[in-house]
Design a protein around this motif. Structure first.
Motif, PDB file in Angstrom:
ATOM      1  N   LEU A  14       0.850  -1.191   0.000  1.00 51.30           N
ATOM      2  CA  LEU A  14       0.000   0.000   0.000  1.00 51.30           C
ATOM      3  C   LEU A  14       0.883   1.237   0.000  1.00 51.30           C
ATOM      4  O   LEU A  14       1.700   1.436   0.899  1.00 51.30           O
ATOM      5  N   SER A  15       0.740   2.070  -0.990  1.00 48.07           N
ATOM      6  CA  SER A  15       1.558   3.280  -1.096  1.00 48.07           C
ATOM      7  C   SER A  15       1.015   4.362  -0.172  1.00 48.07           C
ATOM      8  O   SER A  15      -0.072   4.252   0.406  1.00 48.07           O
ATOM      9  N   THR A  16       1.776   5.428  -0.055  1.00 44.96           N
ATOM     10  CA  THR A  16       1.377   6.545   0.802  1.00 44.96           C
ATOM     11  C   THR A  16       0.061   7.150   0.349  1.00 44.96           C
ATOM     12  O   THR A  16      -0.689   7.709   1.156  1.00 44.96           O
ATOM     13  N   SER A  17      -0.244   7.029  -0.914  1.00 44.11           N
ATOM     14  CA  SER A  17      -1.481   7.617  -1.436  1.00 44.11           C
ATOM     15  C   SER A  17      -2.721   7.054  -0.744  1.00 44.11           C
ATOM     16  O   SER A  17      -3.773   7.698  -0.707  1.00 44.11           O
ATOM     17  N   ALA A  18      -2.598   5.841  -0.185  1.00 46.23           N
ATOM     18  CA  ALA A  18      -3.738   5.235   0.502  1.00 46.23           C
ATOM     19  C   ALA A  18      -4.003   5.892   1.847  1.00 46.23           C
ATOM     20  O   ALA A  18      -5.084   5.713   2.422  1.00 46.23           O
ATOM     21  N   TRP A  19      -3.016   6.670   2.325  1.00 41.80           N
ATOM     22  CA  TRP A  19      -3.124   7.202   3.685  1.00 41.80           C
ATOM     23  C   TRP A  19      -3.149   8.732   3.732  1.00 41.80           C
ATOM     24  O   TRP A  19      -3.453   9.300   4.789  1.00 41.80           O
ATOM     25  N   ILE A  20      -2.818   9.386   2.640  1.00 39.64           N
ATOM     26  CA  ILE A  20      -2.688  10.838   2.702  1.00 39.64           C
ATOM     27  C   ILE A  20      -4.024  11.521   2.418  1.00 39.64           C
ATOM     28  O   ILE A  20      -4.796  11.106   1.548  1.00 39.64           O
ATOM     29  N   HIS A  21      -4.311  12.531   3.171  1.00 36.50           N
ATOM     30  CA  HIS A  21      -5.549  13.289   3.011  1.00 36.50           C
ATOM     31  C   HIS A  21      -5.557  13.938   1.624  1.00 36.50           C
ATOM     32  O   HIS A  21      -4.518  14.404   1.143  1.00 36.50           O
ATOM     33  N   PRO A  22      -6.713  13.983   0.973  1.00 40.22           N
ATOM     34  CA  PRO A  22      -6.788  14.582  -0.377  1.00 40.22           C
ATOM     35  C   PRO A  22      -6.193  15.982  -0.445  1.00 40.22           C
ATOM     36  O   PRO A  22      -5.670  16.378  -1.495  1.00 40.22           O
ATOM     37  N   LYS A  23      -6.251  16.700   0.654  1.00 39.70           N
ATOM     38  CA  LYS A  23      -5.707  18.052   0.687  1.00 39.70           C
ATOM     39  C   LYS A  23      -4.213  18.058   0.382  1.00 39.70           C
ATOM     40  O   LYS A  23      -3.671  19.018  -0.174  1.00 39.70           O
ATOM     41  N   TYR A  24      -3.525  16.945   0.747  1.00 37.77           N
ATOM     42  CA  TYR A  24      -2.075  16.879   0.570  1.00 37.77           C
ATOM     43  C   TYR A  24      -1.681  15.899  -0.537  1.00 37.77           C
ATOM     44  O   TYR A  24      -0.518  15.502  -0.635  1.00 37.77           O
ATOM     45  N   ALA A  25      -2.630  15.509  -1.343  1.00 41.85           N
ATOM     46  CA  ALA A  25      -2.380  14.478  -2.356  1.00 41.85           C
ATOM     47  C   ALA A  25      -1.278  14.862  -3.330  1.00 41.85           C
ATOM     48  O   ALA A  25      -0.504  14.007  -3.785  1.00 41.85           O
ATOM     49  N   ALA A  26      -1.155  16.142  -3.619  1.00 38.26           N
ATOM     50  CA  ALA A  26      -0.133  16.588  -4.578  1.00 38.26           C
ATOM     51  C   ALA A  26       1.275  16.330  -4.052  1.00 38.26           C
ATOM     52  O   ALA A  26       2.220  16.183  -4.826  1.00 38.26           O
ATOM     53  N   GLU A  27       1.417  16.280  -2.724  1.00 41.70           N
ATOM     54  CA  GLU A  27       2.734  16.063  -2.118  1.00 41.70           C
ATOM     55  C   GLU A  27       2.924  14.618  -1.683  1.00 41.70           C
ATOM     56  O   GLU A  27       3.846  14.314  -0.916  1.00 41.70           O
ATOM     57  N   CYS A  28       2.099  13.748  -2.175  1.00 42.46           N
ATOM     58  CA  CYS A  28       2.078  12.355  -1.723  1.00 42.46           C
ATOM     59  C   CYS A  28       3.458  11.712  -1.758  1.00 42.46           C
ATOM     60  O   CYS A  28       3.871  11.041  -0.816  1.00 42.46           O
ATOM     61  N   ASN A  29       4.204  11.915  -2.814  1.00 40.05           N
ATOM     62  CA  ASN A  29       5.503  11.252  -2.975  1.00 40.05           C
ATOM     63  C   ASN A  29       6.575  11.783  -2.028  1.00 40.05           C
ATOM     64  O   ASN A  29       7.659  11.213  -1.942  1.00 40.05           O
ATOM     65  N   ASN A  30       6.283  12.884  -1.338  1.00 36.48           N
ATOM     66  CA  ASN A  30       7.258  13.461  -0.407  1.00 36.48           C
ATOM     67  C   ASN A  30       7.130  12.890   1.004  1.00 36.48           C
ATOM     68  O   ASN A  30       7.914  13.247   1.876  1.00 36.48           O
ATOM     69  N   TYR A  31       6.155  12.007   1.213  1.00 38.29           N
ATOM     70  CA  TYR A  31       5.902  11.505   2.570  1.00 38.29           C
ATOM     71  C   TYR A  31       6.026   9.982   2.636  1.00 38.29           C
ATOM     72  O   TYR A  31       5.854   9.279   1.656  1.00 38.29           O
ATOM     73  N   TYR A  32       6.333   9.523   3.843  1.00 42.20           N
ATOM     74  CA  TYR A  32       6.413   8.080   4.103  1.00 42.20           C
ATOM     75  C   TYR A  32       5.875   7.804   5.513  1.00 42.20           C
ATOM     76  O   TYR A  32       5.674   8.727   6.310  1.00 42.20           O
ATOM     77  N   ARG A  33       5.622   6.543   5.805  1.00 41.19           N
ATOM     78  CA  ARG A  33       5.139   6.177   7.139  1.00 41.19           C
ATOM     79  C   ARG A  33       6.185   5.337   7.855  1.00 41.19           C
ATOM     80  O   ARG A  33       6.972   4.633   7.224  1.00 41.19           O
ATOM     81  N   LYS A  34       6.154   5.398   9.185  1.00 41.43           N
ATOM     82  CA  LYS A  34       7.157   4.701  10.000  1.00 41.43           C
ATOM     83  C   LYS A  34       6.537   3.515  10.734  1.00 41.43           C
ATOM     84  O   LYS A  34       5.327   3.459  10.948  1.00 41.43           O
ATOM     85  N   ASN A  35       7.417   2.605  11.129  1.00 39.94           N
ATOM     86  CA  ASN A  35       6.997   1.509  12.002  1.00 39.94           C
ATOM     87  C   ASN A  35       7.091   1.983  13.453  1.00 39.94           C
ATOM     88  O   ASN A  35       8.014   1.661  14.196  1.00 39.94           O
ATOM     89  N   GLU A  36       6.120   2.782  13.836  1.00 41.03           N
ATOM     90  CA  GLU A  36       6.035   3.287  15.212  1.00 41.03           C
ATOM     91  C   GLU A  36       4.665   2.938  15.772  1.00 41.03           C
ATOM     92  O   GLU A  36       3.657   3.052  15.077  1.00 41.03           O
ATOM     93  N   THR A  37       4.647   2.518  17.020  1.00 44.64           N
ATOM     94  CA  THR A  37       3.384   2.145  17.656  1.00 44.64           C
ATOM     95  C   THR A  37       3.212   2.911  18.963  1.00 44.64           C
ATOM     96  O   THR A  37       4.160   3.500  19.492  1.00 44.64           O
ATOM     97  N   ILE A  38       1.995   2.856  19.483  1.00 46.85           N
ATOM     98  CA  ILE A  38       1.654   3.577  20.706  1.00 46.85           C
ATOM     99  C   ILE A  38       1.967   2.707  21.925  1.00 46.85           C
ATOM    100  O   ILE A  38       1.754   1.487  21.917  1.00 46.85           O
ATOM    101  N   ASP A  39       2.451   3.343  22.957  1.00 43.51           N
ATOM    102  CA  ASP A  39       2.750   2.690  24.234  1.00 43.51           C
ATOM    103  C   ASP A  39       1.565   1.836  24.683  1.00 43.51           C
ATOM    104  O   ASP A  39       0.414   2.271  24.642  1.00 43.51           O
ATOM    105  N   VAL A  40       1.849   0.604  25.145  1.00 45.05           N
ATOM    106  CA  VAL A  40       0.760  -0.292  25.554  1.00 45.05           C
ATOM    107  C   VAL A  40      -0.008   0.248  26.758  1.00 45.05           C
ATOM    108  O   VAL A  40      -1.160  -0.137  26.989  1.00 45.05           O
ATOM    109  N   TRP A  41       0.610   1.126  27.536  1.00 43.38           N
ATOM    110  CA  TRP A  41      -0.147   1.724  28.646  1.00 43.38           C
ATOM    111  C   TRP A  41      -1.228   2.659  28.105  1.00 43.38           C
ATOM    112  O   TRP A  41      -2.254   2.871  28.745  1.00 43.38           O
ATOM    113  N   PHE A  42      -0.981   3.223  26.945  1.00 44.29           N
ATOM    114  CA  PHE A  42      -2.028   4.023  26.286  1.00 44.29           C
ATOM    115  C   PHE A  42      -3.134   3.089  25.783  1.00 44.29           C
ATOM    116  O   PHE A  42      -4.321   3.433  25.821  1.00 44.29           O
ATOM    117  N   ASP A  43      -2.719   1.901  25.314  1.00 45.66           N
ATOM    118  CA  ASP A  43      -3.704   0.892  24.885  1.00 45.66           C
ATOM    119  C   ASP A  43      -4.686   0.614  26.021  1.00 45.66           C
ATOM    120  O   ASP A  43      -5.892   0.843  25.909  1.00 45.66           O
TER     121      ASP A  43
END
Length: 942
Positions: A499-528
């Motif tokens: 799944l490319s970044t285009s699946a996650w980027i808001h339409p407002k920022y679609a033109a800059e889609c190729n400039n962004y990436y996602r990380k393997n970061e998760t939320i603290d389990v205490w927040f869970d």
């Protein structure tokens, strides 16, 4: 109908009693009781990793006792079990099982981790159910379920909207083993042996100090010296220049000259020169790292910092902004750059500061530190080095020391909501009371909460990053859009490389889609787990306080109790007073062995709950589920709780006593027709006193339950069973129940009392021993059950207030004097038995001598029943004080008690020595026998 109790048959317990008092009962109360009385105990989710232990038993059974008591009060209860399913330990276990772990993709890791968590949930759930835990098992919540994850992300979204979530490059606790940041709640402190060093930093420039002076610092983390960016002093402290025999001229705090001299072995050769300076005067001073000549041209400043004291060390503090929070804040104030020279793996990483490049790739806690010390020794920069034992933070899961390193992390601004959080606790009831201070202290000590983790098994942080600047696209519309996509695709999709970044980027920022990436970061389990209160908020939005009770171990003041409080307060609707998600917070301790040691597999002192139930073929004998539950109930759970073979043996004795008592009562009540009710005024004194004592037990037990003092309930019930029921009432009335005609007042009254006692005992014991009580209920007469399938359907039994009024209390107080005489009679009877004069109390005749009104008020037959003897004589005169072995003078009552062998013959039916002729029935038994069919046995069962 047989009155045999069958709890020794495990199959019957599993197939009949447990379903009746758990699944069937929970469904019944959900269908028949109203939400107006709803009582919610919210489950703090246990971690879905590994086998259950005695701590689980303590926790789950305490919760079950609470909701069952509330059900006894005819309140509808809600208990939805949950599991905490994300986090590093589960991810690591999944990787351990994988054949090619290092090459697994994030989706593959998540799939394996989910499987590990699911298997643990299934296993733990089966164990919890086997303990007779009642709950909505079919609707259990798992933090890895998508609906839960989305609910959690909505909490994060609200906190972002309030400006409470931010990203910062700053020091955090870092676990080298897990390669991830840790929150304070994931730390535990233990004694650690560090290396301490006094290190000299040569001056480069100073307006007031000679050029050959060195600034002396003290550190317990020599590996952080390459990251040094400044030396901090206190503006108001005074610093003295000293000469030494081995280390040249040193500058140290004036207050610490003597201590430093001793520490560096210069106690007789470290001489103050008389030149002293304030910290403020040292500000323009610069220095260099103690590296070989020309290894580095960098110089560093002396700065002012309020955290510097002269209580220990040298009064000059080595400042490495990337490895300490105070150092970091001082660097920000002085516009000093903060960068990290340590990688995720705990090794020095390029680019390194000039002169330190050779350390790259070396572990900071092992060979890296050794190399730092070796270099400093080569330049004569170390004044003293030695081991140093102190409390140090450890990763609570890996039991390894952590480090502090600066990284980019996401934080929740606790400082902004801390006041509201502390205020919310003022509306909470705490058990034990002192636990409030503990939670307040932990909450007050936090300013920021690091909520990001650098792992893949968890709820992803819904943020995109710019490829060139690494800046996050952190707008509310972007975050909301990503959460909505996760709701449709699932959180696993975030880690799907197809799944490319285009699946996650808001339409407002679609033109800059190729400039962004996602990380393997998760939320603290205490927040869970800290977001679990939303389950109640969504289902019951109008509740003033979401959960009536939260109950967990004392470690959760730093964990779930606190994370639940912070997330609830942070997302409270604007314009409302934030409240904690719990109205009552109950804390229990940890489980220990009989020596007071914490249970640990490495020590070998662990007791498995199944060993308590089934025995282990060694020291521990089987006590059944009832034994496990009684162990929990009798414990002073606010402290740490011990469990051992000796303690469990005592528990088994208590269970046997209770079962024997119930068996006796059921035997008496085992009739096809319900005994007729009796007018209280017609009852004999023994029954009136017994009903008074029963009323006091019921009232005190309810008060103890209301205050969550379950051990007090157990103590009171055991005392009543042993002292009031067995040693007094049954001891006295057994003869009447065996030998009197069913129509006599005495036997009818005794039967009536035992009927009341059974109802009271089932009310009091039901929450603690529901399986035993269900078994008793099943074997009780049909008229007693009144068409109800469980004693819980009947509810908490109430006794008439008349039975505990002032008149009844006065009668009971008077009876206490009679009990004293009874105890004296038993003492004398024991002497007769010891000398083989009699075999039992029934062979005895008691003579009472005195002028006490007790002798006038009570007739001989009443006193003979009371003393369980065959004959009583009363002599109203001044009692003689005698040294006779078989006579005791009771000075408190001005009464003498004498015992002799009875002078009549044994009745073959009742065994009392009250027959005129040997072999004949006594008068009572003759009358009763004449009314019975000839086939009726004439001798009672021994």
């Amino acid at each position: 109908m047989s009155t045999r109790l069958l709890s020794k048959w495990p199959s019957l317990i599993k197939s009949t009693y447990i379903p009746q008092c758990t699944e069937d009962l929970y469904k019944w109360q959900q269908a028949n009781l109203t939400d107006e009385s709803l009582f919610i105990l919210h489950d703090g989710p246990p971690y879905a990793n590994g086998k259950v232990h005695m701590g689980h038993s303590l926790n789950k059974i305490l919760k079950d006792i609470i909701i069952r008591y509330q059900l006894m009060q005819h309140r509808k209860v809600s208990y939805i079990p949950g599991w905490d399913c994300h986090g590093l330990p589960i991810e690591l276990k999944a990787l351990e099982k994988a054949e090619n772990a290092e090459n697994l993709s994030a989706p593959e890791t998540r799939m394996l981790a989910r499987k590990v968590a699911k298997e643990a949930v299934i296993d733990q759930m089966a164990q919890f159910k086997s303990w007779g835990i009642m709950g909505d098992w079919n609707n259990s919540y798992l933090t890895m379920n998508l609906d839960y994850e989305i609910r959690q992300l909505k909490v994060l979204e609200k906190m972002i909207a309030r400006g409470l979530i931010f990203r910062k490059f700053r020091p955090v606790y870092w676990s080298i083993e897990s390669k991830s940041a840790l929150a304070e709640a994931e730390l535990e402190y233990d004694i650690h042996k560090s290396t301490s060093a006094y290190v000299k930093f040569p001056i480069v420039h100073s307006d007031i100090l000679p050029k050959d002076v060195s600034l002396l610092i003290w550190t317990t983390t020599p590996w952080t010296l390459p990251a040094n960016k400044a030396i901090a002093v206190n503006a108001t402290s005074t610093y003295t220049l000293c000469t030494t025999l081995n280390h040249g001229s040193l500058l140290v705090a004036s207050d610490l000259v003597n201590e430093v001299a001793m520490a560096i072995d210069e106690e007789h050769s470290m001489i103050p020169t008389g030149q002293s300076y304030s910290g403020l005067q040292l500000v323009n001073t610069t220095y260099r790292h103690p590296l070989p000549d020309k290894a580095s041209s960098a110089t560093f400043p002396v700065i002012l910092a309020d955290h510097v004291t002269t209580e220990s060390g040298t009064g000059l503090v080595h400042t490495a902004p990337s490895h300490g929070m105070e150092d970091y804040l001082s660097a920000l104030e002085n516009h000093i750059e903060v960068n990290s020279i340590v990688g995720n793996d705990g090794c020095f990483a390029l680019p390194m500061p000039e002169g330190w490049e050779f350390l790259a790739g070396k572990s900071v806690l092992q060979e890296g530190q050794i190399e730092v010390i070796k270099l400093l020794k080569s330049t004569n920069a170390i004044a003293k080095i030695q081991p140093y034992k102190h409390k140090y933070p450890f990763d609570w899961r890996h039991k390894k020391p952590v480090i502090i390193r600066a990284t980019h992390q996401w934080f929740a601004n606790v400082e902004a909501i801390k006041k509201d959080a502390i205020n919310a606790l003022s509306y909470v009831d705490f058990y034990p009371k002192h636990s409030k201070h503990r939670l307040e202290t932990f909450t007050n000590s936090r300013a920021e909460w690091c909520i990001s983790r650098q792992r893949v098994w968890g709820v992803p942080i819904p943020v995109l990053y710019h490829k060139d600047t690494d800046e996050p696209l952190m707008t509310l519309e972007s975050v909301s859009y990503i959460i909505e996509q996760m709701k449709q695709r699932g959180t696993d999709a975030w880690f799907d490389p197809s799944l490319s970044t285009s699946a996650w980027i808001h339409p407002k920022y679609a033109a800059e889609c190729n400039n962004y990436y996602r990380k393997n970061e998760t939320i603290d389990v205490w927040f869970d787990s800290g977001s679990s209160w939303t389950l109640i908020a969504d289902k019951y939005p109008d509740r003033d306080t979401l959960a009536d009770v939260y109950l967990e171990g004392s470690d959760q003041h730093r964990g779930w109790f606190q994370s639940s409080l912070l997330t609830a307060v942070a997302t409270a609707p604007q314009g409302t007073v934030p409240k904690a998600p719990y109205g009552t917070l109950i804390t229990h301790g940890f489980t220990l062995d009989e020596k007071g040691q914490k249970m640990s597999k490495s020590i070998g002192n662990v007791i498995d709950p199944s060993d308590v139930i089934n025995g282990n073929g060694k020291k521990i004998k089987p006590t059944g589920v009832d034994g496990l539950r009684l162990w929990v109930a009798q414990a002073e759970y606010g402290n740490d709780v011990a469990v051992s073979a000796t303690i469990l043996s005592q528990i088994a004795d208590s269970i046997r006593k209770l079962r024997t008592t119930f068996r006796f009562i059921l035997g008496v009540l085992n009739t096809n027709e319900q005994p007729s009710a009796m007018n209280y005024n017609d009852l004999p004194q023994i029954e009136k006193v017994a009903l008074y004592e029963l009323s006091v037990l019921l009232k005190d037990s309810k008060e103890a339950y209301d205050n969550y003092r379950f051990s007090h309930v157990v103590q009171m019930l055991n005392h009543h069973v042993n002292a009031n029921l067995s040693a007094f009432f049954i001891d006295i009335r057994k003869d009447s129940l065996y030998a009197d005609s069913p129509s006599t007042i005495t036997r009818r009254a005794a039967t009536y009392f035992l009927q009341q006692a059974l109802k009271v005992y089932l009310s009091i014991l039901g929450p603690i021993l529901p399986i035993l009580c269900q078994e008793v209920w099943n074997y009780s007469p049909i008229w007693f059950r009144a068409g109800m399938a469980s004693p819980f359907e009947s509810g908490w039994y109430e006794l008439p207030s008349k039975w505990a009024d002032e008149e009844s209390a006065a009668l009971a107080e008077e009876t206490e004097y009679l009990k004293q005489i009874k105890n004296t009679v038993n003492t004398l009877a024991q002497r007769l038995r010891k000398n083989q004069i009699i075999g039992s109390n029934l062979e005895a005749k008691v003579t009472l001598c005195g002028n006490t009104p007790l002798l006038t008020k009570y007739n001989k037959d009443f006193l003979a029943d009371l003393f369980v003897c065959s004959q009583v004589d009363k002599i109203e005169s001044v009692p003689a004080q005698t040294s006779d072995e078989y006579c005791i003078f009771m000075d408190t009552l001005d009464l003498s008690v004498r015992i002799d062998k009875a002078d009549k013959y044994k009745c073959p039916r009742c065994w009392k020595y009250s027959s005129i002729e040997e072999g004949d029935l006594c008068r009572r038994c003759a009358e009763v026998s004449s009314q019975l069919p000839r086939t009726t046995p004439t001798q009672k069962d021994n």
